[in-house]
Scaffold this motif. Structure first.
Motif, mmCIF file in Angstrom:
data_model
loop_
_atom_site.group_PDB
_atom_site.id
_atom_site.type_symbol
_atom_site.label_atom_id
_atom_site.label_comp_id
_atom_site.label_asym_id
_atom_site.label_seq_id
_atom_site.Cartn_x
_atom_site.Cartn_y
_atom_site.Cartn_z
ATOM 1 N N PHE A 34 -5.262 11.716 -8.965
ATOM 2 C CA PHE A 34 -5.574 10.342 -8.557
ATOM 3 C C PHE A 34 -7.020 10.171 -8.078
ATOM 4 O O PHE A 34 -7.354 9.138 -7.492
ATOM 5 N N GLN A 35 -7.852 11.164 -8.309
ATOM 6 C CA GLN A 35 -9.292 11.087 -7.993
ATOM 7 C C GLN A 35 -9.510 10.626 -6.542
ATOM 8 O O GLN A 35 -10.129 9.591 -6.275
ATOM 9 N N LEU A 36 -8.991 11.422 -5.629
ATOM 10 C CA LEU A 36 -9.087 11.072 -4.210
ATOM 11 C C LEU A 36 -10.478 11.324 -3.666
ATOM 12 O O LEU A 36 -11.117 12.331 -3.981
ATOM 13 N N LYS A 37 -10.943 10.402 -2.836
ATOM 14 C CA LYS A 37 -12.229 10.526 -2.156
ATOM 15 C C LYS A 37 -12.011 10.381 -0.651
ATOM 16 O O LYS A 37 -11.258 9.501 -0.212
ATOM 17 N N LYS A 38 -12.658 11.217 0.121
ATOM 18 C CA LYS A 38 -12.495 11.160 1.571
ATOM 19 C C LYS A 38 -13.149 9.905 2.128
ATOM 20 O O LYS A 38 -14.255 9.531 1.728
ATOM 21 N N ILE A 39 -12.443 9.226 3.044
ATOM 22 C CA ILE A 39 -12.953 7.978 3.625
ATOM 23 C C ILE A 39 -12.795 8.016 5.143
ATOM 24 O O ILE A 39 -12.071 8.848 5.695
ATOM 25 N N ASN A 40 -13.492 7.120 5.802
ATOM 26 C CA ASN A 40 -13.304 6.910 7.235
ATOM 27 C C ASN A 40 -12.404 5.693 7.413
ATOM 28 O O ASN A 40 -12.784 4.581 7.038
ATOM 29 N N ARG A 41 -11.241 5.923 7.951
ATOM 30 C CA ARG A 41 -10.281 4.823 8.115
ATOM 31 C C ARG A 41 -9.887 4.724 9.589
ATOM 32 O O ARG A 41 -9.367 5.678 10.165
ATOM 33 N N VAL A 42 -10.140 3.574 10.158
ATOM 34 C CA VAL A 42 -9.799 3.341 11.559
ATOM 35 C C VAL A 42 -8.339 2.909 11.640
ATOM 36 O O VAL A 42 -7.898 2.044 10.887
ATOM 37 N N LYS A 70 0.820 14.864 15.052
ATOM 38 C CA LYS A 70 -0.133 15.959 14.939
ATOM 39 C C LYS A 70 -1.480 15.448 14.406
ATOM 40 O O LYS A 70 -1.578 14.351 13.860
ATOM 41 N N ARG A 71 -2.500 16.264 14.558
ATOM 42 C CA ARG A 71 -3.864 15.863 14.219
ATOM 43 C C ARG A 71 -4.025 15.561 12.725
ATOM 44 O O ARG A 71 -3.541 16.294 11.868
ATOM 45 N N ILE A 72 -4.708 14.448 12.437
ATOM 46 C CA ILE A 72 -5.053 14.085 11.059
ATOM 47 C C ILE A 72 -6.339 14.820 10.682
ATOM 48 O O ILE A 72 -7.381 14.663 11.329
ATOM 49 N N LYS A 73 -6.275 15.625 9.629
ATOM 50 C CA LYS A 73 -7.451 16.402 9.209
ATOM 51 C C LYS A 73 -8.369 15.618 8.289
ATOM 52 O O LYS A 73 -9.572 15.882 8.215
ATOM 53 N N GLY A 74 -7.780 14.634 7.570
ATOM 54 C CA GLY A 74 -8.607 13.848 6.666
ATOM 55 C C GLY A 74 -7.814 12.707 6.050
ATOM 56 O O GLY A 74 -6.600 12.782 5.912
ATOM 57 N N VAL A 75 -8.551 11.632 5.692
ATOM 58 C CA VAL A 75 -7.935 10.477 5.027
ATOM 59 C C VAL A 75 -8.627 10.293 3.684
ATOM 60 O O VAL A 75 -9.865 10.274 3.612
ATOM 61 N N GLU A 124 0.850 -1.179 0.000
ATOM 62 C CA GLU A 124 0.000 0.000 0.000
ATOM 63 C C GLU A 124 0.891 1.235 0.000
ATOM 64 O O GLU A 124 2.023 1.200 0.491
ATOM 65 N N ILE A 125 0.397 2.312 -0.577
ATOM 66 C CA ILE A 125 1.136 3.571 -0.626
ATOM 67 C C ILE A 125 0.379 4.587 0.231
ATOM 68 O O ILE A 125 -0.808 4.831 -0.002
ATOM 69 N N ILE A 126 1.071 5.161 1.205
ATOM 70 C CA ILE A 126 0.465 6.167 2.078
ATOM 71 C C ILE A 126 1.246 7.464 1.930
ATOM 72 O O ILE A 126 2.406 7.560 2.342
ATOM 73 N N ILE A 127 0.626 8.454 1.307
ATOM 74 C CA ILE A 127 1.226 9.782 1.172
ATOM 75 C C ILE A 127 0.769 10.622 2.360
ATOM 76 O O ILE A 127 -0.429 10.719 2.633
ATOM 77 N N ILE A 128 1.729 11.202 3.080
ATOM 78 C CA ILE A 128 1.376 12.023 4.239
ATOM 79 C C ILE A 128 1.616 13.484 3.891
ATOM 80 O O ILE A 128 2.766 13.940 3.827
ATOM 81 N N ASN A 129 0.532 14.215 3.624
ATOM 82 C CA ASN A 129 0.644 15.645 3.332
ATOM 83 C C ASN A 129 0.796 16.388 4.653
ATOM 84 O O ASN A 129 -0.168 16.568 5.401
ATOM 85 N N ASP A 130 2.017 16.813 4.933
ATOM 86 C CA ASP A 130 2.337 17.381 6.247
ATOM 87 C C ASP A 130 2.093 18.889 6.284
ATOM 88 O O ASP A 130 3.012 19.683 6.483
ATOM 89 N N HIS A 172 -5.113 0.995 -3.500
ATOM 90 C CA HIS A 172 -4.046 0.831 -2.510
ATOM 91 C C HIS A 172 -3.250 2.127 -2.299
ATOM 92 O O HIS A 172 -2.226 2.123 -1.615
ATOM 93 N N LEU A 173 -3.748 3.240 -2.862
ATOM 94 C CA LEU A 173 -3.136 4.553 -2.655
ATOM 95 C C LEU A 173 -3.991 5.359 -1.684
ATOM 96 O O LEU A 173 -5.166 5.622 -1.939
ATOM 97 N N VAL A 174 -3.387 5.736 -0.554
ATOM 98 C CA VAL A 174 -4.076 6.493 0.495
ATOM 99 C C VAL A 174 -3.293 7.770 0.773
ATOM 100 O O VAL A 174 -2.052 7.769 0.741
ATOM 101 N N VAL A 175 -4.004 8.855 1.028
ATOM 102 C CA VAL A 175 -3.373 10.134 1.355
ATOM 103 C C VAL A 175 -3.876 10.599 2.718
ATOM 104 O O VAL A 175 -5.089 10.674 2.950
ATOM 105 N N LEU A 176 -2.950 10.894 3.610
ATOM 106 C CA LEU A 176 -3.284 11.500 4.900
ATOM 107 C C LEU A 176 -3.035 12.995 4.808
ATOM 108 O O LEU A 176 -1.963 13.418 4.391
ATOM 109 N N ASP A 177 -4.023 13.772 5.193
ATOM 110 C CA ASP A 177 -3.839 15.220 5.275
ATOM 111 C C ASP A 177 -3.781 15.592 6.752
ATOM 112 O O ASP A 177 -4.737 15.349 7.493
ATOM 113 N N LYS A 178 -2.656 16.134 7.188
ATOM 114 C CA LYS A 178 -2.463 16.403 8.610
ATOM 115 C C LYS A 178 -1.868 17.779 8.846
ATOM 116 O O LYS A 178 -1.398 18.449 7.922
#
Length: 487
Positions: free
Chosen positions: A129-137, A145-150, A109-115, A158-164
């Motif tokens: 990459f046509q990102l859609k906001k999801i609820n990920r536990v 620091k606080r995660i603003k969105g996944v 899996e690829i996790i991009i962390i937008n810091d 298998h591509l996930v972006v964390l916005d924090k």
């Protein structure tokens, strides 16, 4: 009158007791100390070079026959989470992700962390990459620091972006580890381009060791001058910029003649933050990444320290063949900032773990690796700079004979240019990443000039970094990315 007479007599006695300083003798003694130190460095690097020659050739000959395709089908191949911290990486992030999406590996899996980027990094990712906001536990095992969105890609699940919120590279990596689902993770820079088989090769020691290897690092090469299209390396090339060319040579020397020798005896203290794979279990138990300038080295030192304290047998290795291509500074201004930062990071790691130094409890790490990095890597630039200053002063004052000056120059040439030439030859002998004769000739001829201009510059910058570290300067400093991929 009586007090005045006593004062005059005491002044005479003081003048009589003063021993005149013999500056020529001090200069000669200082010069010989510098010579002996440089001879020690040459012997240490020479020993590491010999180890590297035998180890690389053995690995290379084996790898010609390695069944990497079998690893794609093997049930023992470990799934891996690829973590890419990104802060204002809009220029190069798309090409980097495209290269990751094309790697040959069975499960990842690829996790991009937008810091907390202040440019359009997140917007570019959402559009491309046509990102859609999801609820990920996810389990928060490390502080961040606080995660603003996944977000998840609609075209690459298998591509996930964390916005924090912005917290620095270490904080971003800790957030990525918390969100990751697999037992191993790889940290990558946001401007990196990965070769297709790189993950199979870098994870091979972990797969075959039955969890004895807890971290594995690959080689990093300079992408400037290469033809990279949409995140894929089409052909290897060289920049025409002398500053970039010297960095190519420097990287070859650091990886091929340095880390191979240390890794062969489990003495490696650096797994490059640009390309390294770690066991998540051991990293979490050791406390994750800490907010330092050199977070990659600090983590490796702490892992060595932790496993020694737990009295378990674990290894950290370096694999020379898997390659990650990254953008190098192409100006004096930004290269100077980078080298000062690297030296500050080295100091922070050594100081934070000074308890390990010369401590037999930590085995060869405490008795060899830590002293090597302190006395050779950290103090080396200062000693070399003092040598340059003594040489100049001695020549102008006439207090040193010409043979001493020639000896110092010869030692500098061996320490700088000769080892660089050896690294270029080793690259051609084994890896052959630069296929054209023109490439080899250019690098070889450039390595001859290192002692004359490039090495003195890096020595001065590293001493500046040493001074900044002593006075407690923090922060990375601004770095400008131009991008290496033509999207």
């Amino acid at each position: 009158m009586y007090l005045q007479r006593i004062w005059l007599l005491s002044g005479l006695r003081r003048r009589e007791s003063v021993i005149p300083i013999n500056w020529p003798d001090i200069l000669i003694v200082g010069s010989w100390i510098i010579f002996l130190y440089m001879i020690m460095m040459i012997l240490v690097y020479g020993g590491m070079l010999i180890l590297s020659l035998s180890q690389i050739r053995k690995i290379y000959q084996l790898d010609e026959y390695e069944p990497y395709e079998e690893l794609l089908q093997s049930e023992y191949t470990k799934p891996v989470s690829i973590l890419v911290p990104a802060y204002n990486e809009s220029v190069g992030i798309y090409g980097s992700i495209r290269s990751l999406l094309s790697i040959e590996y069975p499960e990842y899996e690829i996790i991009i962390i937008n810091d907390g980027s202040t440019d359009d990094t997140l917007e570019k990712l959402m559009d491309k990459f046509q990102l859609k906001k999801i609820n990920r536990v996810y389990r928060k095992q490390l502080e961040s620091k606080r995660i603003k969105g996944v977000y998840q890609s609609a075209i690459h699940p298998h591509l996930v972006v964390l916005d924090k919120e912005n917290g620095g590279k270490a904080d971003a990596l800790n957030a990525g580890i918390n969100c990751s689902r697999y037992p191993y993770f790889c940290s990558l820079d946001g401007d990196s381009i990965i070769e297709r088989h790189a993950f199979l090769k870098v994870l091979k020691p972990i797969i075959e060791s039955d969890d004895e290897v807890i971290a594995s690092g690959g080689s990093v090469r300079i992408a400037n001058g290469c033809d990279i299209q949409n995140g894929e390396l089409k052909s290897v090339g060289l920049s025409n910029n002398p500053i970039v060319l010297m960095q190519v040579i420097e990287y070859l020397r650091a990886f091929l003649t340095g880390r191979v020798g240390l890794s062969s005896n489990n003495l490696l203290l650096i797994v490059s933050g640009a390309f390294g794979v770690f066991s998540k279990k051991w990293v979490v138990e050791a406390g994750g990444y800490t907010h330092t300038v050199g977070e990659d080295m600090e983590l490796v030192v702490r892992l060595h320290r932790y496993v020694k304290e737990q009295k378990v047998n674990k290894k950290i290795t370096y694999v020379p063949d898997p390659v990650c291509w990254t953008e190098a500074p192409d100006s004096i201004k930004y290269l100077r900032r980078q080298r000062k930062r690297w030296h500050r990071g080295l100091f922070e790691s050594l100081w934070k773990h000074k308890k390990v130094m010369f401590n037999p409890k930590y085995g060869s790490i405490g008795l060899f690796s830590m002293p090597y990095f302190f006395f050779i890597e950290f103090l080396g630039p200062l000693v070399e700079l003092i040598g340059y200053i003594l040489l100049i002063v001695s020549i102008f004052t006439g207090s040193i004979q010409i043979q001493y000056a020639l000896l110092f120059f010869l030692l500098s040439l061996i320490y700088g240019s000769v080892y660089s030439m050896a690294a270029v030859l080793l690259e051609e002998w084994s890896m052959e990443k630069y296929p054209k004769v023109k490439h080899f000739t250019t690098l070889f001829l450039m390595s001859l000039t290192e002692t004359l201009w490039y090495r003195p510059l890096t020595v001065i910058w590293r001493v500046e970094g040493m001074i900044e570290a002593i006075f407690g300067k923090k922060g990375w400093g601004e770095m400008v990315r131009k991008g290496v991929s033509n999207d």
